[in-house]
Scaffold this motif. Structure first.
Motif, PDB file in Angstrom:
ATOM      1  N   GLY A   1       1.749 -13.280   7.239  1.00  0.00           N
ATOM      2  CA  GLY A   1       1.031 -12.963   8.659  1.00  0.00           C
ATOM      3  C   GLY A   1       1.835 -11.641   8.894  1.00  0.00           C
ATOM      4  N   LEU A   2       2.558 -11.413   7.787  1.00  0.00           N
ATOM      5  CA  LEU A   2       3.761 -10.583   7.169  1.00  0.00           C
ATOM      6  C   LEU A   2       3.214  -9.456   6.637  1.00  0.00           C
ATOM      7  CD1 LEU A   2       6.012  -8.306   8.801  1.00  0.00           C
ATOM      8  CD2 LEU A   2       7.639 -10.250   6.557  1.00  0.00           C
ATOM      9  N   ILE A   3       3.549  -7.877   7.047  1.00  0.00           N
ATOM     10  CA  ILE A   3       2.861  -6.878   5.829  1.00  0.00           C
ATOM     11  C   ILE A   3       4.308  -6.621   5.895  1.00  0.00           C
ATOM     12  CG2 ILE A   3       1.024  -5.096   5.111  1.00  0.00           C
ATOM     13  CD1 ILE A   3      -1.312  -6.548   7.400  1.00  0.00           C
ATOM     14  N   LEU A   4       3.828  -6.076   4.231  1.00  0.00           N
ATOM     15  CA  LEU A   4       4.688  -5.615   4.544  1.00  0.00           C
ATOM     16  C   LEU A   4       4.623  -4.059   3.084  1.00  0.00           C
ATOM     17  CD1 LEU A   4       7.761  -7.876   3.810  1.00  0.00           C
ATOM     18  CD2 LEU A   4       7.816  -6.321   5.836  1.00  0.00           C
ATOM     19  N   ALA A   5       3.859  -3.898   3.337  1.00  0.00           N
ATOM     20  CA  ALA A   5       2.524  -2.509   2.040  1.00  0.00           C
ATOM     21  C   ALA A   5       3.390  -1.573   2.807  1.00  0.00           C
ATOM     22  CB  ALA A   5       1.109  -2.873   2.233  1.00  0.00           C
ATOM     23  N   SER A   6       3.514  -0.208   2.089  1.00  0.00           N
ATOM     24  CA  SER A   6       3.873   1.098   1.862  1.00  0.00           C
ATOM     25  C   SER A   6       3.270   1.591   3.830  1.00  0.00           C
ATOM     26  CB  SER A   6       3.619   1.873   1.189  1.00  0.00           C
ATOM     27  OG  SER A   6       4.172   3.560   1.694  1.00  0.00           O
ATOM     28  N   GLY A   7       2.854   2.148   4.470  1.00  0.00           N
ATOM     29  CA  GLY A   7       2.475   2.177   5.943  1.00  0.00           C
ATOM     30  C   GLY A   7       2.351   1.184   7.028  1.00  0.00           C
ATOM     31  N   TYR A   8       3.014  -0.152   6.484  1.00  0.00           N
ATOM     32  CA  TYR A   8       2.810  -0.953   7.605  1.00  0.00           C
ATOM     33  C   TYR A   8       3.477  -1.300   7.827  1.00  0.00           C
ATOM     34  CZ  TYR A   8      -2.473  -0.683   6.442  1.00  0.00           C
ATOM     35  OH  TYR A   8      -4.061  -0.682   6.286  1.00  0.00           O
ATOM     36  N   ALA A   9       4.936  -1.713   6.807  1.00  0.00           N
ATOM     37  CA  ALA A   9       5.965  -2.535   6.565  1.00  0.00           C
ATOM     38  C   ALA A   9       6.871  -2.307   8.780  1.00  0.00           C
ATOM     39  CB  ALA A   9       6.910  -2.131   5.133  1.00  0.00           C
ATOM     40  N   TYR A  10       7.200  -0.859   8.770  1.00  0.00           N
ATOM     41  CA  TYR A  10       7.569  -0.947   9.926  1.00  0.00           C
ATOM     42  C   TYR A  10       7.352  -1.405  10.608  1.00  0.00           C
ATOM     43  CZ  TYR A  10      10.872   2.539  13.157  1.00  0.00           C
ATOM     44  OH  TYR A  10      12.008   3.083  13.473  1.00  0.00           O
ATOM     45  N   ALA A  11       6.376  -1.035  11.279  1.00  0.00           N
ATOM     46  CA  ALA A  11       5.244  -1.471  12.641  1.00  0.00           C
ATOM     47  C   ALA A  11       5.756  -2.970  12.233  1.00  0.00           C
ATOM     48  CB  ALA A  11       4.008  -0.861  12.448  1.00  0.00           C
TER      49      ALA A  11
END
Length: 175
Positions: free
Chosen positions: A85-95
């Motif tokens: 459930g963890l999204i670490l793609a660019s644009g998503y990772a920080y949040a």
């Protein structure tokens, strides 16, 4: 047409491929109000000053490219099928790593937060990329935290210099 091995055999684990993450079709991004900016589809505060502003900048310039290369790739931590459930793609990772969006079980693991500001050794992200921390944490808690990331079967590993960048970013966050 050739299909990447990671797509054909997802049970092998994540790929070290540099294939860009798919972009979800979730409609237009939400409008953020004053004092916020859009990060990974979530509005987060922009009123960072001093150390927090430097840490956000360091994430964008130093940490996000590492996560893009090793984690935010097809078959791993991408929208529409993110491992754990963890999204670490660019644009998503920080949040994904720092906000309270989503259910607690998608943001933490056995009482560990993905990122514990100021404390890399207590951050799930850092534990998962340090073999020694992963073994020590599993020995202490018997939690079954899984394998080192990226998974050993990908024959890819994050180098010490990149691990230091991630840990320095976490250390620079204000608790």
């Amino acid at each position: 047409m050739l299909v990447p091995l990671s797509a054909a055999l997802p049970w092998l684990g994540c790929s070290s491929s540099t294939t860009p993450a798919p972009t979800p079709d979730a409609g237009p991004p939400p409008a953020c109000g004053d004092g916020t900016r859009l990060e990974g589809g979530v509005c987060v505060a922009t009123e960072e000053t001093g150390d927090d502003a430097a840490a956000a900048s360091t994430f964008t310039s130093d940490v996000e490219p590492i996560l893009d290369r090793y984690c935010g790739v097809v078959g791993c931590h991408v929208p529409g099928g993110a491992t754990g459930g963890l999204i670490l793609a660019s644009g998503y990772a920080y949040a994904s790593l720092l906000t309270d969006a989503g259910p607690p079980e998608a943001r933490s693991f056995p009482g560990l937060r993905y990122v514990e500001p100021g404390d890399p050794s207590s951050s799930f992200l850092s534990i998962k990329i340090h073999a020694d921390r992963l073994m020590a944490q599993q020995d202490l808690t018997d939690a079954g935290l899984g394998s080192l990331m990226p998974p050993p079967q990908t024959q890819s590993s994050i180098g010490d210099a990149d691990i230091d960048k991630i840990d320095n970013w976490i250390s620079g966050l204000t608790p």
